[in-house]
Design a protein around this motif. Sequence first.
Motif, PDB file in Angstrom:
ATOM      1  N   LYS A   6      38.195  29.810  42.097  1.00  0.00           N
ATOM      2  CA  LYS A   6      37.167  29.838  43.325  1.00  0.00           C
ATOM      3  C   LYS A   6      36.944  28.448  43.604  1.00  0.00           C
ATOM      4  CE  LYS A   6      33.321  32.444  44.600  1.00  0.00           C
ATOM      5  NZ  LYS A   6      33.097  31.665  45.356  1.00  0.00           N
ATOM      6  N   ALA A 129      47.581  40.197  40.695  1.00  0.00           N
ATOM      7  CA  ALA A 129      46.893  41.085  40.537  1.00  0.00           C
ATOM      8  C   ALA A 129      46.382  40.856  38.705  1.00  0.00           C
ATOM      9  CB  ALA A 129      47.442  42.530  40.633  1.00  0.00           C
ATOM     10  N   GLU A 130      47.067  41.017  37.751  1.00  0.00           N
ATOM     11  CA  GLU A 130      47.292  40.582  36.459  1.00  0.00           C
ATOM     12  C   GLU A 130      46.576  39.698  36.209  1.00  0.00           C
ATOM     13  OE1 GLU A 130      50.950  41.302  34.801  1.00  0.00           O
ATOM     14  OE2 GLU A 130      51.479  43.746  35.321  1.00  0.00           O
ATOM     15  N   HIS A 131      47.023  38.425  37.065  1.00  0.00           N
ATOM     16  CA  HIS A 131      45.972  37.282  36.283  1.00  0.00           C
ATOM     17  C   HIS A 131      45.060  36.964  37.997  1.00  0.00           C
ATOM     18  CE1 HIS A 131      49.969  37.027  34.887  1.00  0.00           C
ATOM     19  NE2 HIS A 131      49.658  36.157  33.846  1.00  0.00           N
ATOM     20  N   ALA A 132      43.630  37.681  37.608  1.00  0.00           N
ATOM     21  CA  ALA A 132      42.488  38.091  38.289  1.00  0.00           C
ATOM     22  C   ALA A 132      42.592  36.011  38.827  1.00  0.00           C
ATOM     23  CB  ALA A 132      41.429  38.468  37.839  1.00  0.00           C
ATOM     24  N   GLU A 133      42.389  34.970  38.177  1.00  0.00           N
ATOM     25  CA  GLU A 133      41.904  33.959  37.881  1.00  0.00           C
ATOM     26  C   GLU A 133      43.159  33.494  39.385  1.00  0.00           C
ATOM     27  OE1 GLU A 133      44.675  33.569  35.284  1.00  0.00           O
ATOM     28  OE2 GLU A 133      43.561  34.456  35.091  1.00  0.00           O
ATOM     29  N   GLY A 183      47.100  45.545  44.282  1.00  0.00           N
ATOM     30  CA  GLY A 183      46.375  45.425  43.900  1.00  0.00           C
ATOM     31  C   GLY A 183      45.763  43.672  43.533  1.00  0.00           C
ATOM     32  N   VAL A 184      46.016  43.341  44.761  1.00  0.00           N
ATOM     33  CA  VAL A 184      45.725  41.910  44.488  1.00  0.00           C
ATOM     34  C   VAL A 184      44.149  41.533  45.427  1.00  0.00           C
ATOM     35  CG1 VAL A 184      46.262  39.280  45.583  1.00  0.00           C
ATOM     36  CG2 VAL A 184      47.786  40.554  45.048  1.00  0.00           C
ATOM     37  N   ALA A 185      43.181  41.029  44.882  1.00  0.00           N
ATOM     38  CA  ALA A 185      42.033  40.861  45.361  1.00  0.00           C
ATOM     39  C   ALA A 185      41.802  40.133  46.909  1.00  0.00           C
ATOM     40  CB  ALA A 185      40.254  40.393  44.450  1.00  0.00           C
ATOM     41  N   GLN A 188      42.175  35.940  46.224  1.00  0.00           N
ATOM     42  CA  GLN A 188      43.542  35.438  45.740  1.00  0.00           C
ATOM     43  C   GLN A 188      43.674  35.189  46.633  1.00  0.00           C
ATOM     44  OE1 GLN A 188      43.851  39.086  42.869  1.00  0.00           O
ATOM     45  NE2 GLN A 188      44.832  37.033  41.678  1.00  0.00           N
TER      46      GLN A 188
END
Length: 292
Positions: A6, A129-133, A183-185, A188
């Motif tokens: 972040k 998207a599956e790897h939110a970090e 689904g990507v935030a 990100q």
Amino acid sequence: MTIDMKAIHDSDRTLVMGVLNITEDSSSDGGLWLDPAKAKAHGEAMMKDGADIIDIGAESTRPGAKRVREEDEQTRVLGAVDALIPEGAVLSIDTTRASVARMALEHGAQIINDVSGGRLDREVPHVVAEHAESLYIVQHWRGWLAGSAGDVPDADTSVYANDVVDDVYDELMKQVDDVLHAGVAPSQIIIDPGLGFSKPSVEHNFPLMVALERFNSTGYPVLIGASRKRFVGAALADAGIDEPSMGSKDNATAAISALCAEHGVWAVRVHDVAKSRDAVAIGNAWRAFANV
């Protein structure tokens, strides 16, 4: 070692991304870092020179480049990832393949740099998207590598019917919308107007750099990759510098890096890290004083 992605995404200073090409045919350094030991050493050298991020690519995207076998790309990328993660590196993976993105993220890489912006392999955004970090660099590009879906690279892709800035902005924002839908935030996403990609001339690229504030105004961090691009050499030639050398292109890239930092871009992607590190430091300082 845990890295705060972040903080990387929200950096208040321009970062330096060093290029690690593990390819045979990249235009400026193809073949130099194919050996895993040399790739590791070069990555470590760039970190020592001040690179905040190392961008690993195992498939050239120069005009006319042929696709490498998927297995070869995976092997090259994972070799570099496994060598540099223990050194505390922040790694960006320059790939358009979901399989490579997934394996790299599972091995500790933190960023996917997709030059197709989610268009060549529609599964890449889903992997991110599956790897939110993780972070996802969405780049503008209209052309594809030879042999991908039968498309000819850069064929009829450099004509911008309205205006290069308007068209690139609108098309890039559509790509971002599609990535968000996958689904990507928003937290990100990083955007890249794709200098040199479907943009061969000075007249294509300089307007995009002049319009940096427009891309910044999206609220997404902006990556700029001008390093050693053909238009940089063309601009030097236009200025009367005959047959610009690689060194003079790196000097010009450093100047662009300083300007990008002064305009608040998130990061510059460069081959000569040391030169752009110093240039970015001045640009960051200039911006800080301008905002006092």
